[in-house]
Write an enzyme that holds these catalytic residues in place. Structure first.
Site, PDB file in Angstrom:
ATOM      1  CG  ASP A 144       5.014   2.406  -4.375  1.00 43.47           C
ATOM      2  OD1 ASP A 144       5.470   2.138  -3.366  1.00 43.47           O
ATOM      3  OD2 ASP A 144       4.047   3.090  -4.706  1.00 43.47           O
ATOM      4  CB  CYS A 166      -2.980   9.275  -3.000  1.00 43.09           C
ATOM      5  SG  CYS A 166      -2.581  10.629  -1.744  1.00 43.09           S
ATOM      6  CE  LYS A 184       3.608   5.913   2.825  1.00 45.89           C
ATOM      7  NZ  LYS A 184       2.396   6.544   3.310  1.00 45.89           N
ATOM      8  CD  GLN A 201       1.016   1.662   2.790  1.00 45.43           C
ATOM      9  OE1 GLN A 201       1.270   1.059   4.020  1.00 45.43           O
ATOM     10  NE2 GLN A 201       0.910   2.967   2.654  1.00 45.43           N
ATOM     11  CG  HIS A 231       0.266   6.565  -3.578  1.00 42.94           C
ATOM     12  ND1 HIS A 231       0.820   7.663  -3.820  1.00 42.94           N
ATOM     13  CD2 HIS A 231      -0.376   6.665  -2.349  1.00 42.94           C
ATOM     14  CE1 HIS A 231       0.763   8.663  -2.964  1.00 42.94           C
ATOM     15  NE2 HIS A 231       0.100   7.889  -1.847  1.00 42.94           N
TER      16      HIS A 231
END
Ligand code: PLP
Length: 419
Positions: free
Chosen positions: A208, A372, A234, A211, A131
């Site tokens: 990261d 993104c 999220k 998600q 991202h």
């Protein structure tokens, strides 16, 4: 077309739609089919009520007050930290820093750790499916320090080229940034193996998890990463809230990146001294209600069980994948062997944005665009995709509604086959 089997004996079932007030509101006169969970998830009543109750019963500023409410709010805030520690299985509470979200967490690492440790000749390695928030902070850092950004290529199926990764790691690599689950492809990356390889090369690893946290069990001690970042919104929690996990040995030596109240020991005009971690990184009045909401969100998903969520979403993903592939002229972008509940696709003759707009008229909310992840779109030679992303409250009916709306769109554009 094969008719989908709606209920099989071994099919994992979750029936949680009723926990989410917004899902009962119609959109454009239709039942809302919310499949934009990769962008943000809806919030269960438990989270909404926790924030509301905080303002009704507990609101005060934290850490500096001697009065009852201040101490109560401080307890709630620190209880939220313990909740995040448990979610990630971090070794200690001090390893959890509250931030505004994934983006701010990565910027914190880039500005604090990065400025203190990077110099010309060093390399930062990121993957081709990051991202923008795990690309641009490192680019800014490279521009200012003379370090070099290198990129692990992505294969046609949307997996990382592990041979290239191995070849790119070297003694100049100072940090590796890896997305745990790609927001644009759904690929689940082998972060544990990649961390081991990075450590052998002497580099730190930032994962990261934006998600990942809502869809799979995360154990930062098992992954052995040095940094892990995520956003509350999220994970069925509030916007403007998130966290950074940083291994204590790394975090304790990192300099402050923002100055202000609450992050100091002493201040004089000659010199200030700084608080221990994690307070050193939490300057100013934080998002206390956001921490309370995040805590409630974590309790909610843990109450359902992350294993159960992962297996249910996987079932929906399989069903959706089979169903989408039945449609003519559709190409899935991201067909990795290990995938989370994200379906990115392009449809012959229909621009993703048009698709998104048409589906919206049926109450089906998806996302269209580059997500993104512009370099990744360039890699696949497309301007963007349509993306349906799943959450624990989605149902088989939602998947079927998506497919029916796509059929309708194809008919409208004259690009589909009559079934
Ligand atoms: N990383 C990934 C993989 C994401 O999907 C997102 C958001 O879509 C982000 C980072 C940025 O998250 P936020 O905007 O909450 O900071």
């Amino acid at each position: 077309m094969n008719a989908p089997t709606l209920v099989e004996s071994q099919t994992p079932q979750l029936n949680l739609t009723g926990d989410f007030p917004i899902l009962s509101r119609p959109v454009k006169g239709r039942r809302l089919v919310y499949l934009d969970n990769g962008a943000t998830t809806q919030k269960p009543a438990a989270v909404i009520q926790a924030e509301c109750q905080y303002y009704e019963q507990s609101n005060a500023n934290i850490h500096r007050g001697v009065h009852f409410l201040s101490q109560h709010a401080t307890d709630l805030y620190e209880q939220g930290r313990e909740s995040v520690r448990r979610l990630l299985n971090a070794a200690r509470d001090e390893e959890i820093v509250f931030t505004r979200g994934t983006t701010e967490s990565i910027n914190l690492v880039a500005y604090s750790w990065g400025w203190a440790n990077l110099k010309e000749g060093n390399e930062i390695l990121v993957t081709g499916m990051e991202h923008h928030s795990n690309i641009v902070p490192w680019q800014l850092l490279c521009e200012r320090t003379g370090a070099r950004l290198r990129v692990v290529p992505v294969t046609d199926s949307g997996e990382l080229d592990m041979d290239e990764y191995r070849a790119l790691l070297n003694s100049r690599t100072r940090l590796v940034g890896i997305v745990h689950v790609s927001n644009a492809l759904g690929t689940i990356n082998p972060v544990q193996e990649m961390t081991r390889m990075a450590h052998e090369a002497g580099a730190l690893v930032l994962v990261d998890g934006a998600q990942a946290v809502a869809h799979t069990v995360v154990d930062v001690q098992a992954i052995d990463c040095d940094f892990y970042v995520f956003s509350a919104h999220k994970l069925y929690g509030p916007t403007g809230m998130g966290a950074l996990y940083a291994r204590y040995d790394v975090l304790k030596d990192m300099p402050p990146w923002q100055g202000g109240g609450d992050m100091i020991h002493t201040v004089s005009f000659e010199r200030s001294t700084y608080a221990d971690v994690p307070q050193r990184f939490e300057a100013g009045t934080p998002n206390i209600a956001g921490v309370v909401g995040l805590d409630a969100a974590i309790r909610y998903v843990q109450g359902v069980g992350l294993e159960a969520i992962a297996s249910y979403e996987d079932h929906l993903l399989q069903l959706a994948t089979e169903q989408l592939l039945e449609l003519p002229g559709i190409r899935l972008i991201g067909t990795a062997a290990a995938k989370a509940g994200i379906l990115s696709f392009v449809v012959d003759g229909i621009h993703p944005h048009d698709l998104g707009t048409i589906l919206d008229t049926d109450g089906v909310a998806i996302r269209a665009g580059h997500h993104c992840a512009m370099p990744l779109m360039t890699r696949f030679g497309i301007p963007g995709t349509a993306r349906a992303s799943l959450a624990l409250y989605n149902t088989e009916e939602d998947v079927l509604a998506l497919v029916a709306a796509l059929r309708k769109a194809q008919k409208l554009f004259g690009t589909g086959r009559e079934a």
